[in-house]
Design an enzyme around this catalytic site. Sequence first.
Site, PDB file in Angstrom:
ATOM      1  N   GLU A   1       3.411  -8.070   7.295  1.00  8.61           N
ATOM      2  CA  GLU A   1       2.166  -8.735   6.916  1.00  8.61           C
ATOM      3  C   GLU A   1       2.329  -9.786   5.829  1.00  8.61           C
ATOM      4  O   GLU A   1       1.636  -9.743   4.800  1.00  8.61           O
ATOM      5  CB  GLU A   1       1.116  -7.702   6.506  1.00  8.61           C
ATOM      6  CG  GLU A   1       0.740  -6.775   7.640  1.00  8.61           C
ATOM      7  CD  GLU A   1      -0.519  -5.975   7.375  1.00  8.61           C
ATOM      8  OE1 GLU A   1      -1.003  -5.970   6.231  1.00  8.61           O
ATOM      9  OE2 GLU A   1      -1.031  -5.378   8.328  1.00  8.61           O
TER      10      GLU A   1
ATOM     11  N   ASP B   1       0.815  -1.213   0.000  1.00  8.87           N
ATOM     12  CA  ASP B   1       0.000   0.000   0.000  1.00  8.87           C
ATOM     13  C   ASP B   1       0.854   1.272   0.000  1.00  8.87           C
ATOM     14  O   ASP B   1       0.694   2.124   0.862  1.00  8.87           O
ATOM     15  CB  ASP B   1      -0.912  -0.056   1.246  1.00  8.87           C
ATOM     16  CG  ASP B   1      -1.881   1.093   1.325  1.00  8.87           C
ATOM     17  OD1 ASP B   1      -2.351   1.551   0.273  1.00  8.87           O
ATOM     18  OD2 ASP B   1      -2.162   1.547   2.456  1.00  8.87           O
TER      19      ASP B   1
ATOM     20  N   TYR C   1      -6.893  -3.410  12.736  1.00 10.95           N
ATOM     21  CA  TYR C   1      -7.705  -2.271  12.284  1.00 10.95           C
ATOM     22  C   TYR C   1      -9.179  -2.463  12.673  1.00 10.95           C
ATOM     23  O   TYR C   1     -10.067  -2.234  11.859  1.00 10.95           O
ATOM     24  CB  TYR C   1      -7.538  -2.087  10.767  1.00 10.95           C
ATOM     25  CG  TYR C   1      -6.171  -1.530  10.397  1.00 10.95           C
ATOM     26  CD1 TYR C   1      -5.952  -0.158  10.327  1.00 10.95           C
ATOM     27  CD2 TYR C   1      -5.098  -2.378  10.149  1.00 10.95           C
ATOM     28  CE1 TYR C   1      -4.704   0.363  10.009  1.00 10.95           C
ATOM     29  CE2 TYR C   1      -3.845  -1.868   9.830  1.00 10.95           C
ATOM     30  CZ  TYR C   1      -3.654  -0.495   9.757  1.00 10.95           C
ATOM     31  OH  TYR C   1      -2.414   0.013   9.448  1.00 10.95           O
TER      32      TYR C   1
HETATM   33  C1  GCB Z   1      -1.539  -2.380   6.702  1.00 14.26           C
HETATM   34  C2  GCB Z   1      -0.211  -2.305   6.030  1.00 14.26           C
HETATM   35  C3  GCB Z   1       0.143  -0.902   5.595  1.00 14.26           C
HETATM   36  C4  GCB Z   1      -1.086  -0.214   5.001  1.00 14.26           C
HETATM   37  C5  GCB Z   1      -2.149  -0.152   6.067  1.00 14.26           C
HETATM   38  C6  GCB Z   1      -3.433   0.506   5.546  1.00 14.26           C
HETATM   39  O1  GCB Z   1      -1.829  -3.300   7.411  1.00 14.26           O
HETATM   40  O2  GCB Z   1       0.828  -2.857   6.785  1.00 14.26           O
HETATM   41  O3  GCB Z   1       1.177  -0.968   4.649  1.00 14.26           O
HETATM   42  O4  GCB Z   1      -0.807   1.048   4.503  1.00 14.26           O
HETATM   43  O5  GCB Z   1      -2.472  -1.450   6.482  1.00 14.26           O
HETATM   44  O6  GCB Z   1      -3.640   1.685   5.792  1.00 14.26           O
HETATM   45  O7  GCB Z   1      -4.190  -0.169   4.868  1.00 14.26           O
END
Ligand code: GCB
Length: 643
Positions: free
Chosen positions: A444, A184, A497
């Site tokens: 990840e 990302d 998240y």
């Molecule tokens: C994650 C990743 C990171 C992303 C983030 C997101 O888990 O490790 O690289 O930018 O989520 O904001 O989706």
Amino acid sequence: MLWSYFLLLTTLNISLHALLYPAESETRQVKSLDGLWHFRLDEQGVGENERWFAQPNLPEPTILMPVPSSYNDVTQNITIHRHIGWVWYAKDFFLHNTAPRWVLRFQAAHYEIRVWVNGHSAVNHSGGHLPFEADITPFISTNKDYSKVHIVVAINNTLTPTTLPPGYLQIHSPSYRELQTPFDFFNYAGIDRSVILYSTSTAYIQDITIDTQRIDYDAQHIATSAVLVYTVTIAGVNPINTIRVLIELLDTNGMIVANNTDSHSSLVVTKPNLWEPCGMNYTHPCTEHSYLYTLQVTLYNDSPQMNILDIYRIRHVGIRTIRLTDSKFLVNERPFYFHGANAHEDSDIRGKGFDHVILAKHFNLYGWLHGNSFRTSHYPYADEFYEMADRFGIAIIDETPAVGLSATQFVSQATLDHHIQVTTEMINRDRNHPSVLMWSLANEPESNVPSAKDYFSALADFTRSIAAGRPITYVISAGYNNDQGIQFFDMICINRYFGWYSQPGRLDQIPNLVSEELTNWRHRFPNKPILMSEYGADTVVGLHHDPSFMFTEEYQKDFYTAYHGIFDNFSSLIHPDTGFFVGELPWNMFDFATDQSITRVGGLNRKGLFTRQRQPKAAAFVIKSRYEHLESINTNDLCNSFE
Ligand code: GCB
């Protein structure tokens, strides 16, 4: 299949030497080649066949491109922004023949690189984010006082299933090629860090390693003595017994506090000043400096005159130890708690280009936030970040570019080979920085698939042998009950998240889910401390809603607050007897560029506490006051030894 990493090491021909940062001294000159270079795309990939490297100039059309910088956002041209494939750079300069050996060094360029000097192939390198260099003395003329030097560089940003990070080229039609990236952030490319020319003598110091082996304390936990072990590697001389070496450790006043004349031995320092991480109640604020010694290595000719051949100084030697218990992360035998934020090397116009303004702002903002740590997500950063972190005492979790690994990669010998190579290069480059407290080998990975087990077992075994006293980890998105690889590592780092990618909009669900998550991980791994290595919510600066809705500044504030109460329930600082939770790193410190997609408004991931222009969102103030509070927690009664 069980990988044999010893076999891999021998067959891979891994360079076990660091590339010492190019530093000026009485015997070394450093010349920057940064500035405007000639640049052009090679859309048909014909440059090498047409021998552009052998021509006095790159064929037109060329434009001027700043180095260092990613090339993608410097022009108004969308074709350059989204280019996939080869680009070429060229530069001419004069070199005065004042030294016997000249080395051309790229601090990094992304991704596949070929370099020619005066028409000769000088070096090829695969992988962004880490330095590479070439002795160019054979390619420059030495029969005049000066040489005219023409450097040509070809760079290809195409990622493949065996690069790190991996990528997948999709050719939908001749005019529609797409590089799919399982990560990302935008795949910025070009010569994104400095290009440096430096000189050495014929016999020169090739490598230095220095580690704190032990520190002794009195009853008040004041350090009474420390033992540092070091190795100096010398090159360019034969036989080696014509050379003498002097190793001196200098304090901040330039006084010699320890010395030795063996190339591989130890230094004993009495009453040492320790390097301490900032932002703990027993240390210093993150705006003030931590204590650094200078290691000065001098190479002499073994003759009555004892002529000096080479001098190299490492100015960031910190005396400190790291030790993990089953529930605490100890630095200098005191519990350390990571309270910082993850980041990216990313800014307007420059992309991933290194810039001293961005560097200074980065550390000023961590100081402002009382943020004592960051992870170099998701690749090793420019050397200068580590030097600044050493200075301020900001802890670094140093991460390889292995982001986006899936089941395909775990059965690929080529990927494992490259992963080992890049881990070795990173550790060799960064091991002398006291700020580096842990190595993160991946972000990840798809670590719930069965093949992840052997892959990570081999990687952990290999890395342990070169880890230079640091714990090892990788950052997990898999579930506590199905991750296959972290059993071989020292710490649990989880990205979660809740309230964003899962349970969107339901802040009320967060506390229970976080609590369950930490409890479950602890249950499976009762001997490994746990860190929340990412959590965060996209936030459009200036967007408001009450009650708080996703994407608003209110939501980001409430999101963080919902996690914090639970962190405190498990904190190893607040509950020294039962806590096992050792830190929290919001995602992300700054908004950063991604591919354009329906989830990334304006091509940005907006989970920053700060905008991409480094201005605070409302949540930055929430985090700042939390970190001020964490910094004030009295840990003085915790300074005894921990089992
Ligand atoms: C994650 C990743 C990171 C992303 C983030 C997101 O888990 O490790 O690289 O930018 O989520 O904001 O989706």
